[in-house]
Design a protein around this motif. Structure first.
Motif, PDB file in Angstrom:
ATOM      1  N   ARG B  36       0.824  -1.211   0.000  1.00 31.11           N
ATOM      2  CA  ARG B  36       0.000   0.000   0.000  1.00 31.11           C
ATOM      3  C   ARG B  36       0.856   1.258   0.000  1.00 31.11           C
ATOM      4  O   ARG B  36       0.507   2.250  -0.622  1.00 31.11           O
ATOM      5  CB  ARG B  36      -0.917  -0.001   1.223  1.00 31.11           C
ATOM      6  CG  ARG B  36      -1.978  -1.079   1.153  1.00 31.11           C
ATOM      7  CD  ARG B  36      -2.807  -1.079   2.423  1.00 31.11           C
ATOM      8  NE  ARG B  36      -3.768  -2.179   2.416  1.00 31.11           N
ATOM      9  CZ  ARG B  36      -4.536  -2.507   3.436  1.00 31.11           C
ATOM     10  NH1 ARG B  36      -4.475  -1.806   4.562  1.00 31.11           N
ATOM     11  NH2 ARG B  36      -5.384  -3.503   3.338  1.00 31.11           N
ATOM     12  N   SER B  37       1.993   1.204   0.689  1.00 32.68           N
ATOM     13  CA  SER B  37       2.842   2.392   0.764  1.00 32.68           C
ATOM     14  C   SER B  37       3.412   2.737  -0.612  1.00 32.68           C
ATOM     15  O   SER B  37       3.823   3.862  -0.851  1.00 32.68           O
ATOM     16  CB  SER B  37       3.955   2.201   1.790  1.00 32.68           C
ATOM     17  OG  SER B  37       4.982   1.395   1.256  1.00 32.68           O
ATOM     18  N   PHE B  38       3.413   1.758  -1.525  1.00 35.54           N
ATOM     19  CA  PHE B  38       3.862   2.006  -2.900  1.00 35.54           C
ATOM     20  C   PHE B  38       2.679   2.269  -3.838  1.00 35.54           C
ATOM     21  O   PHE B  38       2.857   2.310  -5.051  1.00 35.54           O
ATOM     22  CB  PHE B  38       4.664   0.811  -3.425  1.00 35.54           C
ATOM     23  CG  PHE B  38       6.121   0.833  -3.026  1.00 35.54           C
ATOM     24  CD1 PHE B  38       6.508   0.627  -1.712  1.00 35.54           C
ATOM     25  CD2 PHE B  38       7.118   1.076  -3.965  1.00 35.54           C
ATOM     26  CE1 PHE B  38       7.849   0.639  -1.340  1.00 35.54           C
ATOM     27  CE2 PHE B  38       8.465   1.100  -3.605  1.00 35.54           C
ATOM     28  CZ  PHE B  38       8.822   0.883  -2.292  1.00 35.54           C
ATOM     29  N   GLY B  39       1.475   2.391  -3.286  1.00 35.57           N
ATOM     30  CA  GLY B  39       0.313   2.717  -4.109  1.00 35.57           C
ATOM     31  C   GLY B  39      -0.416   1.536  -4.710  1.00 35.57           C
ATOM     32  O   GLY B  39      -1.260   1.697  -5.580  1.00 35.57           O
ATOM     33  N   PHE B  40      -0.113   0.316  -4.262  1.00 35.23           N
ATOM     34  CA  PHE B  40      -0.791  -0.860  -4.782  1.00 35.23           C
ATOM     35  C   PHE B  40      -2.156  -1.008  -4.117  1.00 35.23           C
ATOM     36  O   PHE B  40      -2.325  -0.700  -2.936  1.00 35.23           O
ATOM     37  CB  PHE B  40       0.044  -2.129  -4.550  1.00 35.23           C
ATOM     38  CG  PHE B  40       1.227  -2.227  -5.472  1.00 35.23           C
ATOM     39  CD1 PHE B  40       2.257  -1.309  -5.397  1.00 35.23           C
ATOM     40  CD2 PHE B  40       1.307  -3.226  -6.435  1.00 35.23           C
ATOM     41  CE1 PHE B  40       3.358  -1.376  -6.256  1.00 35.23           C
ATOM     42  CE2 PHE B  40       2.403  -3.316  -7.298  1.00 35.23           C
ATOM     43  CZ  PHE B  40       3.416  -2.389  -7.206  1.00 35.23           C
ATOM     44  N   VAL B  41      -3.132  -1.497  -4.898  1.00 34.82           N
ATOM     45  CA  VAL B  41      -4.480  -1.726  -4.374  1.00 34.82           C
ATOM     46  C   VAL B  41      -4.822  -3.213  -4.462  1.00 34.82           C
ATOM     47  O   VAL B  41      -4.305  -3.924  -5.329  1.00 34.82           O
ATOM     48  CB  VAL B  41      -5.534  -0.907  -5.152  1.00 34.82           C
ATOM     49  CG1 VAL B  41      -5.398   0.578  -4.833  1.00 34.82           C
ATOM     50  CG2 VAL B  41      -5.435  -1.147  -6.652  1.00 34.82           C
ATOM     51  N   PRO B  42      -5.694  -3.693  -3.583  1.00 35.59           N
ATOM     52  CA  PRO B  42      -6.080  -5.107  -3.627  1.00 35.59           C
ATOM     53  C   PRO B  42      -7.189  -5.357  -4.651  1.00 35.59           C
ATOM     54  O   PRO B  42      -7.997  -4.466  -4.913  1.00 35.59           O
ATOM     55  CB  PRO B  42      -6.613  -5.357  -2.214  1.00 35.59           C
ATOM     56  CG  PRO B  42      -7.184  -4.035  -1.790  1.00 35.59           C
ATOM     57  CD  PRO B  42      -6.323  -2.984  -2.443  1.00 35.59           C
ATOM     58  N   ILE B  43      -7.202  -6.533  -5.222  1.00 40.22           N
ATOM     59  CA  ILE B  43      -8.340  -6.990  -6.028  1.00 40.22           C
ATOM     60  C   ILE B  43      -8.640  -8.420  -5.597  1.00 40.22           C
ATOM     61  O   ILE B  43      -7.872  -9.020  -4.842  1.00 40.22           O
ATOM     62  CB  ILE B  43      -8.058  -6.989  -7.552  1.00 40.22           C
ATOM     63  CG1 ILE B  43      -6.952  -8.005  -7.904  1.00 40.22           C
ATOM     64  CG2 ILE B  43      -7.680  -5.596  -8.043  1.00 40.22           C
ATOM     65  CD1 ILE B  43      -6.992  -8.454  -9.348  1.00 40.22           C
ATOM     66  N   ASP B  44      -9.761  -8.948  -6.080  1.00 42.17           N
ATOM     67  CA  ASP B  44     -10.012 -10.369  -5.850  1.00 42.17           C
ATOM     68  C   ASP B  44     -10.652 -10.972  -7.096  1.00 42.17           C
ATOM     69  O   ASP B  44     -11.333 -10.288  -7.860  1.00 42.17           O
ATOM     70  CB  ASP B  44     -10.919 -10.583  -4.637  1.00 42.17           C
ATOM     71  CG  ASP B  44     -10.960 -12.039  -4.206  1.00 42.17           C
ATOM     72  OD1 ASP B  44      -9.933 -12.730  -4.352  1.00 42.17           O
ATOM     73  OD2 ASP B  44     -12.025 -12.507  -3.764  1.00 42.17           O
ATOM     74  N   LEU B  98     -10.509   0.251 -15.136  1.00 42.95           N
ATOM     75  CA  LEU B  98      -9.259   0.455 -14.397  1.00 42.95           C
ATOM     76  C   LEU B  98      -8.549   1.711 -14.898  1.00 42.95           C
ATOM     77  O   LEU B  98      -8.947   2.310 -15.899  1.00 42.95           O
ATOM     78  CB  LEU B  98      -8.338  -0.760 -14.575  1.00 42.95           C
ATOM     79  CG  LEU B  98      -8.910  -2.097 -14.098  1.00 42.95           C
ATOM     80  CD1 LEU B  98      -7.966  -3.240 -14.459  1.00 42.95           C
ATOM     81  CD2 LEU B  98      -9.140  -2.089 -12.582  1.00 42.95           C
ATOM     82  N   PHE B 102      -1.625   0.558 -13.613  1.00 42.64           N
ATOM     83  CA  PHE B 102      -2.442  -0.058 -12.580  1.00 42.64           C
ATOM     84  C   PHE B 102      -1.566  -0.984 -11.733  1.00 42.64           C
ATOM     85  O   PHE B 102      -0.874  -1.846 -12.264  1.00 42.64           O
ATOM     86  CB  PHE B 102      -3.579  -0.843 -13.240  1.00 42.64           C
ATOM     87  CG  PHE B 102      -4.464  -1.565 -12.258  1.00 42.64           C
ATOM     88  CD1 PHE B 102      -5.203  -0.853 -11.330  1.00 42.64           C
ATOM     89  CD2 PHE B 102      -4.534  -2.957 -12.259  1.00 42.64           C
ATOM     90  CE1 PHE B 102      -6.001  -1.513 -10.405  1.00 42.64           C
ATOM     91  CE2 PHE B 102      -5.337  -3.615 -11.339  1.00 42.64           C
ATOM     92  CZ  PHE B 102      -6.075  -2.894 -10.418  1.00 42.64           C
ATOM     93  N   LYS B 103      -1.608  -0.751 -10.436  1.00 43.47           N
ATOM     94  CA  LYS B 103      -0.786  -1.539  -9.508  1.00 43.47           C
ATOM     95  C   LYS B 103      -1.693  -2.334  -8.598  1.00 43.47           C
ATOM     96  O   LYS B 103      -2.460  -1.751  -7.831  1.00 43.47           O
ATOM     97  CB  LYS B 103       0.046  -0.600  -8.634  1.00 43.47           C
ATOM     98  CG  LYS B 103       0.956   0.335  -9.386  1.00 43.47           C
ATOM     99  CD  LYS B 103       1.652   1.289  -8.427  1.00 43.47           C
ATOM    100  CE  LYS B 103       2.640   2.147  -9.163  1.00 43.47           C
ATOM    101  NZ  LYS B 103       3.349   3.076  -8.273  1.00 43.47           N
ATOM    102  N   TYR B 105      -2.128  -5.759  -5.770  1.00 42.89           N
ATOM    103  CA  TYR B 105      -1.601  -6.918  -5.058  1.00 42.89           C
ATOM    104  C   TYR B 105      -2.734  -7.902  -4.845  1.00 42.89           C
ATOM    105  O   TYR B 105      -3.914  -7.512  -4.829  1.00 42.89           O
ATOM    106  CB  TYR B 105      -0.919  -6.540  -3.740  1.00 42.89           C
ATOM    107  CG  TYR B 105      -1.816  -6.002  -2.649  1.00 42.89           C
ATOM    108  CD1 TYR B 105      -2.023  -4.635  -2.498  1.00 42.89           C
ATOM    109  CD2 TYR B 105      -2.430  -6.852  -1.723  1.00 42.89           C
ATOM    110  CE1 TYR B 105      -2.828  -4.128  -1.476  1.00 42.89           C
ATOM    111  CE2 TYR B 105      -3.231  -6.363  -0.707  1.00 42.89           C
ATOM    112  CZ  TYR B 105      -3.431  -5.002  -0.591  1.00 42.89           C
ATOM    113  OH  TYR B 105      -4.242  -4.516   0.423  1.00 42.89           O
TER     114      TYR B 105
END
Lengths: 433, 433
Positions: B36-44, B98, B102-103, B105
């Motif tokens: 998250r600190s690098f700007g990544f967002v979760p998906i599922d 999107l 796009f980042k 995790y």
């Protein structure tokens, strides 16, 4: 080039886009913090188990819905359809390694091949928490208290947790010689909130005769549905069930613990709550949102006498609850109570032709070290594209590095300030939180 | 009573007991904070997908391992065996919703029916992070930088990330007319660390002749395997691949960004890293623990040219990495670097015959409100049993309430203090953290 494959997904399944998944993980983090504050620990079990384990106790309906198949080794296997059966198997398998009373939470996916419909999916999350290995009313109270605390942790304060006790109802039925009809009666009583007292009465009359039906209706309607009617309703139930006993005393103790902690105004005693044909034997409960009761219970459960009877000789009693995460999230969205957070990035370092990438990465590292989530826009695209991207990610701050100076922009207002260094920008961002 | 069912689980599957699961979730929380600190967002994405989607690109080996079956609706479905294929399908399906770059995790379970062996399971977690939609060397660097930061976040500082570039190797092979043999050569080169230079040379000689084999060996051994040999090795690769080009310039830029941020000492340029037959086209990398290199790479990945080629016309390039969570945890355990935390409870309120349960629950609520995870022991069992239970849960503090006074005991030392109120106990506990 080979033909393209349509990127479709299975009916009843779904992807979670970043905004939805962020909402879910933030809720789960808060719920988890609540569970931990009450001493609960996480466990995990396989998604896939022997069908024999998962389905032995199930009714035909469950069996029809389960994803069941023969694996490459010829084993009859199934995807778990809930977290309760695996927990029972888990406790039986590991009882010598666990310590009792044992409190666990488990938040994981389950699968049911139900007919897809609005708000119903074939893959969904369950969020269960149980205390096993104690018969004490203190743990009944703790589960109820945790239900209140965990919903409160996600900002849901206006709730009504409807509580009852299956044992008292059983005494009531037994006293009237209705024990053998209890399944039908429970099934009907469960419909009270949906179909109203008149229709419930006429259905009950078919099962138990008109006079007894009226009697049952009196019992399940209680003496008022406000928190302060708890004792009045309990007295009515007690009287109609043949007098005081351990079950009614337990309810009184639970109520007095609620009062001690000051949470009694979220609980009502509602004798129509039975949790249908479930395996509960003691207290049972359902939770409704005061602003959206029509969506049904968002957190339910009860006390059970013997969790792992299928798998172990020892009696392991307990009490548990399950949050319907998908339903709860849908409700919060309807009520405008989700965070709406689209991501985690607080600051973006924009990229212009004159940006020194090394300086930009260094600045980003400095901000991250100060606890600020930060990205560097990687390509020197038009500023309009970079702003649009930052807006979609709901980034608050933009930084431009040019010729040794640093510009910090509040993206919502376009207010801009020239600062001496990345650490000064960090100060400003932290002050603005 | 019906016959008991043995509470067994499927071969290659496993339960996670509280201590293991606590270790895992605490690691995942720290990794997540890094992402998250690098700007990544979760998906599922769904666990179950159409076999056509998951398996089109796969080789026979994957197909044999996958859990595949026909569902109740007659669909040919499979459990996902990695998070990359579903991500490709996800990006193709949602590209209009999107924003790029796009980042994302994604930390989730995958299933493979491999032959179970030590440390290999049929159900395990993958932890992937990718940046798609940018060709910039800045995002190559960001992935490498995040690999370093995320491992650092879980206390793993002594690592070597071995980096190379598939494009440079391809130029080297092409110059020697070996492009059509590249699959065999890659497969062989990949074994260098395992079988040593001599055996690698003789295998390569069978494929490409003795002289060329020596040439390949010179290339993949580079000019030294220390971080400071980066430029020397790069120059060698460049020379052997036909001179400077975008690929070698990119490696220089990445190296200079590492130096700017001060992380260059964790990275070595190792031309023998190829990631075998994977679909990578640019940089590739593997991560080794300096204290336990023999367990293999704990975090690997690379740049790919077209993620979703099977599902969409648009070219979506990107760069990604995957942490082998199970392997990493096993390694940390071996190195004594896991927290060993057995649970979250900081304080237990003991239960004696004279304990007022209302006062105990009130005290617990007070402690929780101060941020202290706290439990009330529910039954008035012998103190020995309560102490043993607290020890198993690794609880630090015990509280006894008796006749209006409060005793706070440090459980490790049995040091006891009488205090005036639950809030005073909270002060003491917080001060002792």
């Amino acid at each position: 080039m080979s033909e393209l494959i349509q990127p479709r997904i299975l009916k009843g399944f779904r992807d979670a886009l970043p905004a939805e998944e962020t909402t879910r993980v933030l809720l789960v983090e808060k719920l988890t913090a609540s569970f931990r504050s009450f001493g609960f620990v996480p466990i995990d079990t396989p998604a896939l188990e022997y069908s024999e384990i998962l389905l032995r106790k199930s009714d035909g309906e469950t069996e029809k819905q389960v994803f069941r198949f023969t694996d490459n080794g010829g084993r009859d296997v199934a995807l778990r359809f809930d977290l309760t059966v695996p927990f029972a198997r888990f406790v039986a398998a590991h009882k010598d390694e666990l310590y009792f009373p044992f409190k666990r939470y488990h938040i994981a996916k389950v699968w049911r091949g139900e007919k897809p419909q609005a708000g119903r999916y074939r893959e969904f999350f369950q969020c269960d928490f149980d205390i096993v290995g104690s018969d004490s009313e203190a743990v009944d109270f703790e589960i109820l208290s945790l239900m209140k605390a965990s919903l409160s942790a996600i900002g849901v304060e206006k709730i009504t947790i409807k509580v009852s006790h299956r044992g008292i109802f059983n005494r009531f039925l037994s006293l009237r010689g209705l024990s053998d009809k209890s399944e039908d009666i429970l099934r009907t009583v469960d419909k009270l909130a949906k179909i109203g007292p008149d229709e419930t009465a006429s259905l009950l009359a078919e099962i138990a005769g008109k006079d007894t039906a009226a009697d049952i209706l009196t019992y399940i309607q209680g003496a008022g549905n406000r928190p302060e009617d708890f004792e009045a309703t309990l007295s009515l139930m007690e009287k109609m069930a043949g007098g005081p006993a351990e079950d009614t005393e337990r309810m009184r103790k639970i109520r007095s613990l609620m009062e001690a902690v000051g949470i009694e105004s979220s609980f009502v005693l509602d004798p129509s709550i039975t949790r249908g044909l479930d395996y509960y034997t003691g207290i049972v409960y359902e939770t409704f949102l005061n602003d959206l009761p029509e969506i049904g219970s968002v957190c339910s459960g009860g006390r059970y006498d013997n969790l792992a009877a299928l798998y172990a000789k020892d009696r392991i009693s307990g009490v548990g609850s399950s949050i319907g995460l998908d339903r709860l999230i849908a409700a919060l969205e309807k009520l405008g109570q989700t965070s709406g957070q689209a991501g985690f990035t607080e600051a973006v370092i924009f990229n212009t032709e004159s940006t020194d990438m090394a300086a930009a990465q260094k600045a980003a590292a400095t901000l991250r070290a100060r606890g600020i989530a930060c990205e560097v826009y990687p390509d020197a695209k038009k500023m309009g594209a970079q702003y649009a991207w930052a807006e979609k990610k709901a980034v608050s701050w933009g930084i431009t590095l040019a010729n040794g100076s640093l510009e910090l922009k509040k993206l919502a207002t376009r207010e801009t300030e020239t600062l001496a260094c990345p650490n000064c920008a960090a100060d400003k961002i932290l002050a603005g939180r």
